[in-house]
Design a protein around this motif. Sequence first.
Motif, PDB file in Angstrom:
ATOM      1  N   ILE A  84       8.559   2.926   8.492  1.00 49.74           N
ATOM      2  CA  ILE A  84       7.518   3.458   7.971  1.00 49.74           C
ATOM      3  C   ILE A  84       6.319   3.943   8.816  1.00 49.74           C
ATOM      4  N   GLU A  85       5.994   3.025   9.737  1.00 52.06           N
ATOM      5  CA  GLU A  85       4.907   3.486  10.505  1.00 52.06           C
ATOM      6  C   GLU A  85       5.158   4.766  11.319  1.00 52.06           C
ATOM      7  N   GLU A  86       6.357   5.005  11.684  1.00 50.72           N
ATOM      8  CA  GLU A  86       6.742   6.161  12.557  1.00 50.72           C
ATOM      9  C   GLU A  86       6.503   7.264  11.771  1.00 50.72           C
ATOM     10  N   ARG A  87       7.008   7.259  10.487  1.00 51.27           N
ATOM     11  CA  ARG A  87       7.008   8.496   9.736  1.00 51.27           C
ATOM     12  C   ARG A  87       5.615   8.817   9.448  1.00 51.27           C
ATOM     13  N   LYS A  88       4.613   7.891   9.443  1.00 47.15           N
ATOM     14  CA  LYS A  88       3.343   8.225   9.182  1.00 47.15           C
ATOM     15  C   LYS A  88       2.880   8.771  10.161  1.00 47.15           C
ATOM     16  N   ASP A 233      -4.751   0.224  -7.370  1.00 49.93           N
ATOM     17  CA  ASP A 233      -3.196   0.393  -7.349  1.00 49.93           C
ATOM     18  C   ASP A 233      -2.863  -0.133  -6.176  1.00 49.93           C
ATOM     19  N   ASP A 234      -2.131   0.711  -5.242  1.00 52.77           N
ATOM     20  CA  ASP A 234      -1.491   0.379  -4.162  1.00 52.77           C
ATOM     21  C   ASP A 234      -1.804   1.279  -2.893  1.00 52.77           C
ATOM     22  N   ASN A 235      -2.832   1.856  -3.245  1.00 54.25           N
ATOM     23  CA  ASN A 235      -3.257   2.962  -2.020  1.00 54.25           C
ATOM     24  C   ASN A 235      -4.841   3.516  -1.821  1.00 54.25           C
ATOM     25  N   VAL A 236      -5.596   3.039  -2.765  1.00 50.43           N
ATOM     26  CA  VAL A 236      -6.789   3.449  -2.956  1.00 50.43           C
ATOM     27  C   VAL A 236      -8.097   2.179  -2.598  1.00 50.43           C
ATOM     28  N   VAL A 237      -8.709   2.433  -1.699  1.00 51.99           N
ATOM     29  CA  VAL A 237      -9.722   1.243  -1.227  1.00 51.99           C
ATOM     30  C   VAL A 237     -11.249   1.907  -1.280  1.00 51.99           C
ATOM     31  N   PHE A 238     -11.905   1.425  -2.348  1.00 51.85           N
ATOM     32  CA  PHE A 238     -13.220   1.739  -2.057  1.00 51.85           C
ATOM     33  C   PHE A 238     -14.106   0.418  -1.704  1.00 51.85           C
ATOM     34  N   LEU A 239     -15.068   1.004  -0.743  1.00 56.60           N
ATOM     35  CA  LEU A 239     -15.803  -0.347   0.018  1.00 56.60           C
ATOM     36  C   LEU A 239     -17.458   0.210  -0.381  1.00 56.60           C
ATOM     37  N   ALA A 240     -18.113  -0.790  -0.764  1.00 54.48           N
ATOM     38  CA  ALA A 240     -19.450  -0.564  -0.937  1.00 54.48           C
ATOM     39  C   ALA A 240     -20.496  -1.340  -0.290  1.00 54.48           C
ATOM     40  N   PHE A 241     -21.607  -0.927  -0.245  1.00 54.75           N
ATOM     41  CA  PHE A 241     -22.613  -1.544   0.820  1.00 54.75           C
ATOM     42  C   PHE A 241     -24.081  -1.213   0.004  1.00 54.75           C
ATOM     43  N   SER A 242     -24.657  -2.543   0.160  1.00 53.59           N
ATOM     44  CA  SER A 242     -25.839  -2.672  -0.718  1.00 53.59           C
ATOM     45  C   SER A 242     -26.834  -3.214   0.230  1.00 53.59           C
ATOM     46  N   ARG A 253     -14.551   5.823   0.268  1.00 62.06           N
ATOM     47  CA  ARG A 253     -13.119   5.735  -0.305  1.00 62.06           C
ATOM     48  C   ARG A 253     -11.856   6.066   0.866  1.00 62.06           C
ATOM     49  N   VAL A 254     -10.990   5.059   0.877  1.00 61.87           N
ATOM     50  CA  VAL A 254      -9.884   5.422   1.872  1.00 61.87           C
ATOM     51  C   VAL A 254      -8.719   5.523   1.074  1.00 61.87           C
ATOM     52  N   GLU A 255      -7.782   6.399   1.408  1.00 63.59           N
ATOM     53  CA  GLU A 255      -6.443   6.265   0.720  1.00 63.59           C
ATOM     54  C   GLU A 255      -5.546   6.202   1.697  1.00 63.59           C
ATOM     55  N   ASP A 256      -4.924   4.950   2.229  1.00 61.34           N
ATOM     56  CA  ASP A 256      -4.057   4.918   3.151  1.00 61.34           C
ATOM     57  C   ASP A 256      -3.359   3.407   2.951  1.00 61.34           C
ATOM     58  N   PRO A 257      -2.259   3.320   3.079  1.00 60.41           N
ATOM     59  CA  PRO A 257      -1.366   2.220   2.457  1.00 60.41           C
ATOM     60  C   PRO A 257      -1.558   1.106   3.482  1.00 60.41           C
ATOM     61  N   VAL A 258      -1.585   1.299   4.820  1.00 57.34           N
ATOM     62  CA  VAL A 258      -1.971   0.441   6.048  1.00 57.34           C
ATOM     63  C   VAL A 258      -3.433  -0.431   5.800  1.00 57.34           C
ATOM     64  N   PHE A 259      -4.250   0.509   5.437  1.00 57.36           N
ATOM     65  CA  PHE A 259      -5.725   0.029   5.289  1.00 57.36           C
ATOM     66  C   PHE A 259      -5.833  -0.820   4.157  1.00 57.36           C
ATOM     67  N   MET A 260      -4.900  -0.232   2.953  1.00 54.81           N
ATOM     68  CA  MET A 260      -4.896  -1.111   1.947  1.00 54.81           C
ATOM     69  C   MET A 260      -4.273  -2.475   2.048  1.00 54.81           C
ATOM     70  N   ASN A 261      -3.250  -2.738   2.743  1.00 55.56           N
ATOM     71  CA  ASN A 261      -2.905  -3.900   3.054  1.00 55.56           C
ATOM     72  C   ASN A 261      -3.790  -4.992   3.677  1.00 55.56           C
ATOM     73  N   TYR A 262      -4.583  -4.360   4.669  1.00 54.29           N
ATOM     74  CA  TYR A 262      -5.598  -5.289   5.055  1.00 54.29           C
ATOM     75  C   TYR A 262      -6.499  -5.843   4.047  1.00 54.29           C
ATOM     76  N   PHE A 263      -6.924  -4.953   3.091  1.00 46.40           N
ATOM     77  CA  PHE A 263      -7.614  -5.543   2.287  1.00 46.40           C
ATOM     78  C   PHE A 263      -7.281  -6.260   0.964  1.00 46.40           C
ATOM     79  N   SER A 264      -6.057  -5.876   0.716  1.00 41.36           N
ATOM     80  CA  SER A 264      -5.515  -6.598  -0.346  1.00 41.36           C
ATOM     81  C   SER A 264      -5.032  -7.740  -0.127  1.00 41.36           C
ATOM     82  N   ALA A 265      -4.413  -8.140   1.286  1.00 42.93           N
ATOM     83  CA  ALA A 265      -4.188  -9.492   1.808  1.00 42.93           C
ATOM     84  C   ALA A 265      -5.302 -10.177   1.851  1.00 42.93           C
TER      85      ALA A 265
END
Length: 286
Positions: A84-88, A233-242, A253-265
């Motif tokens: 999967i990583e190679e395909r990306k 869901d499984d692909n969109v991460v919003f990070l907010a700074f205040s 906002r980042v739409e990337d499954p690997v980025f999502m995996n870090y934050f979902s974990a």
Amino acid sequence: MTGRPKHPEQLAFAAELRELRRSAPRKPTEEALARAVGCARSTVSAFLNGHRFPSWEHASGLVRACGGDPDGWHERWLRASRAIEERKKDPVAEPDRDPEVSPLAPDAVGGALLAAHWYRDNREFYEAARACVLKARSEIRVTYTRRYPPSQYTTPASAAYFRAVLDWAEASSEDERSVRRIIGMPEHEGIPDPDMLAWARGHHEDSRHILNYEANVLRWPAAADGLNMALIDDNVVFLAFSGGPRQRLNGFRVEDPVFMNYFSAYFDQLWAALPPLSAYLADGRD
């Protein structure tokens, strides 16, 4: 917003997980698997249907819960993960970029780029987050760790966003929906901030009837806002700074499954260690 493509290796691994579950002496339900793995039922469903590739921690937990030997599955998980990583990294397979999205710096090892959309202010950020909430399919995970409750500085855009999250959880749908929110409770020497506590009580009353909505509490002793996030869901991460003025908030906002995996974990790790809002309020505070 477009869903991420499903790689053949991801679909194949999901099919193997489904077969393992089917062949188990007592086929576990998705709810039982979710409890065993420590995630939402919708996340388990996404793993089993190939909509999301599990981390090894989640994959091994699913295998174990289905009566399999995780040691015997590690090599096949690793092969699928690498493929999967190679395909990306294949530029031919890379989807067209949104012209409004700018790449973050490449990482030092693989040279991969992350596509991020940056928001200038509170209004832009919350309007974009609300739009993604309205398009969500199965799961929303959000945090709220700030020094003041929403009621003290809510703008029209942020109020619409907070309402949209609850409305989405409450809406009648054939899809399996799940909203989980981590609420950071400001405390000083173990005593919760009275304004935030009052808001939490009201929020609990407003949301306790919503079956697809859960809130846990993170005791927050720092005299500063935390990093907040919304995972759609499984692909969109919003990070907010205040910080600074109460109304100041922006992010990206980042739409990337690997980025999502870090934050979902990270979210799931926090979630598993925190008490439900109802239990926090009942512990001598309600």
